[in-house]
Write a protein that holds these residues in place. Structure first.
Motif, PDB file in Angstrom:
ATOM      1  N   MET A  62      18.469 -10.208   3.502  1.00  0.00           N
ATOM      2  CA  MET A  62      17.739  -9.011   3.105  1.00  0.00           C
ATOM      3  C   MET A  62      17.994  -8.671   1.646  1.00  0.00           C
ATOM      4  O   MET A  62      19.063  -8.953   1.101  1.00  0.00           O
ATOM      5  N   PHE A  63      16.998  -8.042   1.007  1.00  0.00           N
ATOM      6  CA  PHE A  63      17.183  -7.422  -0.295  1.00  0.00           C
ATOM      7  C   PHE A  63      16.844  -5.951  -0.165  1.00  0.00           C
ATOM      8  O   PHE A  63      16.118  -5.549   0.744  1.00  0.00           O
ATOM      9  N   ASN A  64      17.384  -5.125  -1.047  1.00  0.00           N
ATOM     10  CA  ASN A  64      17.201  -3.681  -0.965  1.00  0.00           C
ATOM     11  C   ASN A  64      16.337  -3.226  -2.137  1.00  0.00           C
ATOM     12  O   ASN A  64      16.626  -3.550  -3.288  1.00  0.00           O
ATOM     13  N   THR A  65      15.286  -2.468  -1.856  1.00  0.00           N
ATOM     14  CA  THR A  65      14.352  -2.049  -2.900  1.00  0.00           C
ATOM     15  C   THR A  65      14.951  -1.034  -3.862  1.00  0.00           C
ATOM     16  O   THR A  65      14.424  -0.835  -4.956  1.00  0.00           O
ATOM     17  N   GLY A  66      16.059  -0.379  -3.471  1.00  0.00           N
ATOM     18  CA  GLY A  66      16.529   0.730  -4.289  1.00  0.00           C
ATOM     19  C   GLY A  66      15.567   1.900  -4.165  1.00  0.00           C
ATOM     20  O   GLY A  66      14.679   1.917  -3.312  1.00  0.00           O
ATOM     21  N   GLU A  67      15.714   2.874  -5.061  1.00  0.00           N
ATOM     22  CA  GLU A  67      14.937   4.098  -4.904  1.00  0.00           C
ATOM     23  C   GLU A  67      13.624   4.076  -5.689  1.00  0.00           C
ATOM     24  O   GLU A  67      13.063   5.135  -5.997  1.00  0.00           O
ATOM     25  N   GLY A  68      13.106   2.889  -6.020  1.00  0.00           N
ATOM     26  CA  GLY A  68      11.898   2.824  -6.834  1.00  0.00           C
ATOM     27  C   GLY A  68      10.669   2.296  -6.144  1.00  0.00           C
ATOM     28  O   GLY A  68       9.669   2.004  -6.794  1.00  0.00           O
ATOM     29  N   GLY A  69      10.696   2.164  -4.820  1.00  0.00           N
ATOM     30  CA  GLY A  69       9.540   1.651  -4.109  1.00  0.00           C
ATOM     31  C   GLY A  69       9.447   0.138  -4.178  1.00  0.00           C
ATOM     32  O   GLY A  69      10.306  -0.546  -4.727  1.00  0.00           O
ATOM     33  N   LEU A  70       8.361  -0.393  -3.607  1.00  0.00           N
ATOM     34  CA  LEU A  70       8.136  -1.839  -3.538  1.00  0.00           C
ATOM     35  C   LEU A  70       6.818  -2.165  -4.236  1.00  0.00           C
ATOM     36  O   LEU A  70       5.757  -1.677  -3.826  1.00  0.00           O
ATOM     37  N   PRO A  71       6.851  -2.969  -5.307  1.00  0.00           N
ATOM     38  CA  PRO A  71       5.610  -3.338  -5.998  1.00  0.00           C
ATOM     39  C   PRO A  71       4.609  -3.971  -5.038  1.00  0.00           C
ATOM     40  O   PRO A  71       4.977  -4.741  -4.147  1.00  0.00           O
ATOM     41  N   GLY A  72       3.331  -3.656  -5.238  1.00  0.00           N
ATOM     42  CA  GLY A  72       2.298  -4.110  -4.316  1.00  0.00           C
ATOM     43  C   GLY A  72       2.224  -5.612  -4.159  1.00  0.00           C
ATOM     44  O   GLY A  72       1.943  -6.117  -3.062  1.00  0.00           O
ATOM     45  N   ASP A  73       2.496  -6.366  -5.225  1.00  0.00           N
ATOM     46  CA  ASP A  73       2.387  -7.817  -5.142  1.00  0.00           C
ATOM     47  C   ASP A  73       3.575  -8.469  -4.446  1.00  0.00           C
ATOM     48  O   ASP A  73       3.597  -9.691  -4.280  1.00  0.00           O
ATOM     49  N   LEU A  74       4.569  -7.665  -4.041  1.00  0.00           N
ATOM     50  CA  LEU A  74       5.743  -8.225  -3.375  1.00  0.00           C
ATOM     51  C   LEU A  74       5.828  -7.825  -1.896  1.00  0.00           C
ATOM     52  O   LEU A  74       6.849  -8.046  -1.254  1.00  0.00           O
ATOM     53  N   TYR A  75       4.746  -7.251  -1.363  1.00  0.00           N
ATOM     54  CA  TYR A  75       4.759  -6.866   0.044  1.00  0.00           C
ATOM     55  C   TYR A  75       4.856  -8.083   0.964  1.00  0.00           C
ATOM     56  O   TYR A  75       5.216  -7.949   2.138  1.00  0.00           O
ATOM     57  N   GLU A  76       4.557  -9.271   0.447  1.00  0.00           N
ATOM     58  CA  GLU A  76       4.706 -10.468   1.275  1.00  0.00           C
ATOM     59  C   GLU A  76       6.167 -10.729   1.629  1.00  0.00           C
ATOM     60  O   GLU A  76       6.457 -11.496   2.559  1.00  0.00           O
TER      61      GLU A  76
END
Length: 496
Positions: free
Chosen positions: A190-204
């Motif tokens: 697993m990786f953790n997004t932190g408090e900045g959300g997840l960029p749309g192109d990385l939802y895969e």
């Protein structure tokens, strides 16, 4: 009128003129403008005051013409008035501001992992050869199922007990963020997004993401919560317990702003407290809300700093319904923190793990939650010792950044990272290739995992689950009675 600094520069850049071919690579690559070129005189020179010793120019110079030296200490430091104290006082006398720094605590506090030794099997309990015998590192995170429970949140399996800790998009570049996401998916962790959300192109990669909900709620929406595998409520972090977050406006580029759902160029300020959490009951309500929003398909984690009463806090978090408790020790890294907070607040992760694990065992609720430890994991041996102390898995961040090329210059907060990691400048960030970055991170996880298997085999254990909280496999060296008691281990030389 700028004040004349009374402190000499910290570093000196030396150029071997005979070797230098004037390719200007150092000028183009230095993010801090320490390397300069005078076209009129056709002369290269250095501004030593700008140098942070990130070693980018030294690494990139094709002629090997550059060397950076640490200057002698200013004034006359001694054991009590150290160089850091003298420089900090002079800096604040000149600026009147709060001292900021990046990365983790670099003060000479004891590293308890270095004072713990592992057991090894000999005659009566044969060791296991991990090359020829099956060795299980797979770890399951979440609340263990209870008989008769009406709802059951799925456990999350990871192939190794090592995950990438929270580093938000904005604090690190898209390339660094993508490297972490790709490596997590490839290694099945697993990786953790932190408090900045997840960029749309990385939802895969979202099926391998711990999606964080912090006090600022940046980038938090229904699709984000349901895309991730685990939802984590961030209460605190080891580098700055009790302190909120601040991402300066110059790092809030258009893509970062879109991901965080804030205006471009505005400072992203996370308040220290969640304004809907002022008690364990409030936390329980947020945990319930997140579980409802994700239809009880996502374990909910709560991340807290390692502080003096962390055991009692963890007990409350477990009883509030959390499935995972993440504890971040005082050596945890960060992109920016007040130096005094980073260096003097919190406790070591080793003591926190032992205290929390024992408290939950004493209360009979240890199996209700998984424990994830963070804050200063430097090697596979640190990981094994943390699990023996009571952790289910660990988060790594600084080690991951070093794998990507970070040279620990501790200037992440400036946004000028010459290695393309802690910057949003596209000219700098493109120096980091996500495919190569992911490969390096994968190699790090692979190497550490092989070493963990070797150590488990040497202890006569074939499953990481069998080591969790098994402190009989640890012995302390050079620790006093109080430290041994808190860690729950015997001194080296004591029998079982």
């Amino acid at each position: 009128m700028p004040t004349l600094s009374l402190m000499p520069t910290e570093f000196t850049v030396v150029r071997n003129e005979e070797k230098c071919i004037k390719c200007l690579a150092c000028v183009r690559q230095c993010g801090f403008e320490a390397q300069q070129y005078d076209a009129e005189d056709d002369r290269l020179y250095a501004i030593d005051a700008n140098c942070v010793n990130c070693q980018r120019c030294v690494s990139i110079c094709p002629a090997g013409a550059l060397t950076i030296y640490k200057n002698p200490p200013p004034l006359r430091p001694h054991a009590f008035w150290t160089e850091n104290h003298l420089r900090n006082i002079a800096k604040q006398a000149e600026t009147g501001g709060v001292l900021l720094t990046g990365m983790g605590n670099d003060q000479p506090f004891p590293a308890y992992f270095d004072r713990l030794l592992l057991n090894a099997s000999q005659v009566t309990n044969p060791s296991i050869d991990p090359l020829r015998e099956p060795m299980e590192l797979r770890t399951y995170l979440g609340r263990r199922p209870e008989p008769g429970a009406k709802t059951r949140t799925p456990l999350v399996p990871i192939a190794t007990p090592i995950m990438f800790s929270a580093m938000s998009y904005g604090s690190i570049s898209h390339e660094a963020f993508a490297s972490l996401a790709r490596a997590a998916k490839e290694f099945d962790t697993m990786f953790n997004t932190g408090e900045g959300g997840l960029p749309g192109d990385l939802y895969e990669y979202a099926d391998h993401a711990v999606v964080q909900v912090a006090s600022g709620r940046f980038g938090v929406h229904a699709d984000y919560l349901n895309a991730g595998r685990i939802v984590e409520i961030k209460i605190g972090q080891g580098a700055k317990p009790g302190i909120g977050g601040h991402l300066p406006g110059e790092k809030i580029t258009a893509p970062v702003a879109a991901t965080r759902m804030i205006p471009e160029g505005t400072d992203a300020l996370s308040p220290a407290p969640h304004h809907d959490i002022y008690s364990i009951e409030d936390l329980k309500q947020l945990i319930f809300t997140l579980k409802e929003a994700t239809r009880y398909q996502k374990p909910v984690s709560v991340k807290v700093s390692a502080v003096h009463n962390v055991a009692a806090i963890a007990s409350g978090i477990a009883r509030a319904g959390a499935d995972i408790i993440a504890i971040d020790g005082f050596r945890g890294g960060t992109g920016a923190a007040p130096t005094m907070i980073r260096d003097h607040v919190g406790i070591p992760i080793e003591l926190a793990i032992a205290a929390v694990d024992q408290r939950l065992r004493d209360e009979g609720i240890r199996n209700q939650v998984s424990l994830v430890a963070a804050g200063g994991f430097r090697s596979s041996a640190d990981v094994v010792k943390a699990i023996a102390l009571g952790a289910d898995a660990v988060y790594i961040a600084t080690a991951a950044l070093i794998a990507l090329g970070c040279h620990l210059c501790q200037k992440c907060y400036t946004g000028k990272c010459s290695w393309g990691i802690a910057t949003q400048d596209p000219y700098r960030s493109r120096r980091l290739n996500p495919e190569i970055g992911a490969e390096r991170l994968y190699n790090l996880l692979r190497g550490w995992s092989h070493e963990i298997k070797e150590m488990l085999g040497g202890m006569g254990i074939n499953s990481i689950e069998s080591l969790r909280g098994n402190r009989l496999h640890l012995r302390g060296v050079g620790l006093n009675e109080v430290e041994l008691k808190l860690l729950g281990v015997k001194h080296a030389g004591e029998a079982m």
